[in-house]
Write a protein that holds these residues in place. Structure first.
Motif, PDB file in Angstrom:
ATOM      1  N   ASN A 286       0.833  -1.197   0.000  1.00 47.30           N
ATOM      2  CA  ASN A 286       0.000   0.000   0.000  1.00 47.30           C
ATOM      3  C   ASN A 286       0.877   1.261   0.000  1.00 47.30           C
ATOM      4  O   ASN A 286       1.906   1.324   0.655  1.00 47.30           O
ATOM      5  N   PHE A 287       0.426   2.268  -0.745  1.00 47.49           N
ATOM      6  CA  PHE A 287       1.228   3.472  -0.939  1.00 47.49           C
ATOM      7  C   PHE A 287       0.955   4.541   0.117  1.00 47.49           C
ATOM      8  O   PHE A 287       1.667   5.538   0.188  1.00 47.49           O
ATOM      9  N   MET A 288      -0.071   4.358   0.927  1.00 45.49           N
ATOM     10  CA  MET A 288      -0.329   5.264   2.045  1.00 45.49           C
ATOM     11  C   MET A 288      -0.980   4.478   3.171  1.00 45.49           C
ATOM     12  O   MET A 288      -1.430   3.347   2.973  1.00 45.49           O
ATOM     13  N   ASN A 289      -0.999   5.061   4.346  1.00 43.91           N
ATOM     14  CA  ASN A 289      -1.569   4.384   5.510  1.00 43.91           C
ATOM     15  C   ASN A 289      -3.053   4.127   5.290  1.00 43.91           C
ATOM     16  O   ASN A 289      -3.823   5.072   5.102  1.00 43.91           O
ATOM     17  N   PRO A 290      -3.503   2.867   5.288  1.00 44.05           N
ATOM     18  CA  PRO A 290      -4.908   2.569   4.974  1.00 44.05           C
ATOM     19  C   PRO A 290      -5.902   3.202   5.937  1.00 44.05           C
ATOM     20  O   PRO A 290      -6.951   3.690   5.516  1.00 44.05           O
ATOM     21  N   ALA A 291      -5.585   3.185   7.230  1.00 53.24           N
ATOM     22  CA  ALA A 291      -6.519   3.739   8.213  1.00 53.24           C
ATOM     23  C   ALA A 291      -6.705   5.237   8.008  1.00 53.24           C
ATOM     24  O   ALA A 291      -7.832   5.752   8.052  1.00 53.24           O
ATOM     25  N   LEU A 292      -5.611   5.951   7.777  1.00 50.74           N
ATOM     26  CA  LEU A 292      -5.717   7.392   7.561  1.00 50.74           C
ATOM     27  C   LEU A 292      -6.393   7.705   6.229  1.00 50.74           C
ATOM     28  O   LEU A 292      -7.116   8.695   6.113  1.00 50.74           O
ATOM     29  N   ALA A 293      -6.140   6.881   5.226  1.00 50.97           N
ATOM     30  CA  ALA A 293      -6.824   7.078   3.947  1.00 50.97           C
ATOM     31  C   ALA A 293      -8.331   6.924   4.130  1.00 50.97           C
ATOM     32  O   ALA A 293      -9.119   7.693   3.561  1.00 50.97           O
ATOM     33  N   GLY A 294      -8.743   5.927   4.920  1.00 48.39           N
ATOM     34  CA  GLY A 294     -10.158   5.744   5.203  1.00 48.39           C
ATOM     35  C   GLY A 294     -10.749   6.914   5.955  1.00 48.39           C
ATOM     36  O   GLY A 294     -11.868   7.362   5.672  1.00 48.39           O
ATOM     37  N   ARG A 295      -9.991   7.433   6.912  1.00 47.52           N
ATOM     38  CA  ARG A 295     -10.478   8.580   7.662  1.00 47.52           C
ATOM     39  C   ARG A 295     -10.624   9.815   6.764  1.00 47.52           C
ATOM     40  O   ARG A 295     -11.620  10.532   6.830  1.00 47.52           O
ATOM     41  N   CYS A 296      -9.626  10.061   5.932  1.00 51.22           N
ATOM     42  CA  CYS A 296      -9.692  11.226   5.033  1.00 51.22           C
ATOM     43  C   CYS A 296     -10.837  11.077   4.035  1.00 51.22           C
ATOM     44  O   CYS A 296     -11.493  12.065   3.681  1.00 51.22           O
ATOM     45  N   PHE A 297     -11.085   9.850   3.587  1.00 54.12           N
ATOM     46  CA  PHE A 297     -12.212   9.588   2.688  1.00 54.12           C
ATOM     47  C   PHE A 297     -13.524   9.963   3.371  1.00 54.12           C
ATOM     48  O   PHE A 297     -14.389  10.620   2.772  1.00 54.12           O
TER      49      PHE A 297
END
Length: 326
Positions: A119-130
């Protein structure tokens, strides 16, 4: 020489720490912040944590099953992603939103790019930003529990950072340091108590899951930027204002648990220092000059995208190369 030696491919020296063991230690280290958040915000926070973790594990299993891939649920990475995502959400959020965030984190950011390690970015933070971009109102509907004064009901209100952002700085108006440190403030489930987060950070350091390079350079460069900002704006140095930025919000949780993610951080020594400094500067710019009072989540995923460039610039030259020719 009649005796033959069978030399296997590298690496020849392996650590006994497995991926599942590392993830289990991260879960243990997150327990103080998780339990405090549940105690602080009540049963609703427990439901958010349970739903987010469970849905993350289920989405991981479903993807592996339908894509005919080996089952990776047992490595606990989905549990860590779900737990971090839950701790970055308010306790009053509708329960279908954590499920949607888990689907985005696990399927889109993690699995579609190859799974754990790709993964190219932190999945949890990507989910939060989404979720922040899609449902900003719900994601900023914070509450604080008055357990500290013997009252169990929750009261919605602005976070300390939001108060500083909207009201401006007036000497003596920043949140008392003890409230920031112990957790009697508004915020997401896992970010309110700096003490609980630091206890978890000590666990990670004791078991050598992380080291101090990235967290200290992150927090240090951020502090320097805020101090320069105070001095340049005529505010003068005020320790309460600085501590409000350090302890009020997701900086501590981000610095110790998400900026240190193995997959999305540089592998070189100099690269990790540069990465930490970039995180501190970008977070400060987002907080002080941006439209949002926060900035940690966006700063970390933005710097995640810079990691390949940072590694390329800081990768040491191979032995015997780069020297002067005689």
């Amino acid at each position: 020489m009649e005796q033959k030696y069978n030399v296997s491919s590298n690496p020849h020296v392996r650590d006994g720490m497995t991926t599942s063991r590392i993830m289990q230690l991260v879960v243990i280290a997150l327990l103080p912040a998780t339990l405090f958040g549940i105690w602080n915000f009540g049963f609703r926070a427990f439901l958010v944590v349970a739903v987010t973790v469970a849905s993350s594990v289920i989405f991981e299993w479903l993807y592996d099953h339908f894509m005919h891939k080996p089952n990776t649920v047992k490595d606990f990475s989905a549990v860590v992603t779900g737990l971090l995502l839950a701790l970055n959400m308010p306790a009053q959020i509708p329960l279908w939103m954590p499920v949607l965030g888990s689907a985005f984190s696990i399927i889109v950011v993690k699995q579609l790019f190859g799974g754990l390690g790709q993964n190219f970015m932190n999945p949890a933070l990507a989910g939060r930003c989404f979720l922040m971009i899609s449902f900003a109102g719900r994601m900023t509907d914070f509450a604080v529990s008055d357990h500290f004064r013997g009252v169990v009901d929750t009261v919605t209100g602005a976070t300390p950072l939001a108060a500083l952002k909207t009201q401006g700085f007036v000497e003596g108006t920043s949140v008392p340091v003890q409230n920031l440190f112990f957790g009697n403030i508004q915020g997401t489930i896992g970010e309110t108590s700096a003490l609980a987060i630091l206890i978890g950070a000590v666990i990670l350091l004791v078991f050598k899951v992380i080291d101090l390079k990235i967290p200290l350079t992150y927090i240090g460069s951020f502090s320097v930027f805020v101090i320069i900002y105070m001095l340049c704006t005529g505010m003068g140095f005020d320790v309460n204002y600085l501590l409000s930025h350090l302890f009020g919000g997701g900086l501590m949780l981000g610095a110790w648990f998400m900026a240190t993610d193995y997959v999305t951080t540089p592998i070189t020594f100099k690269g990790q220092l540069v990465y930490g400094c970039c995180l501190g500067v970008v977070t400060a710019v987002f907080r002080l000059f941006g439209g949002s009072a926060e900035g940690v989540s966006y700063a970390i995923i933005f710097c995640n995208l810079l990691v390949p460039l940072i590694e390329k610039a800081t990768y040491p030259a191979a032995f015997g190369k780069g020297g002067k020719k005689s």
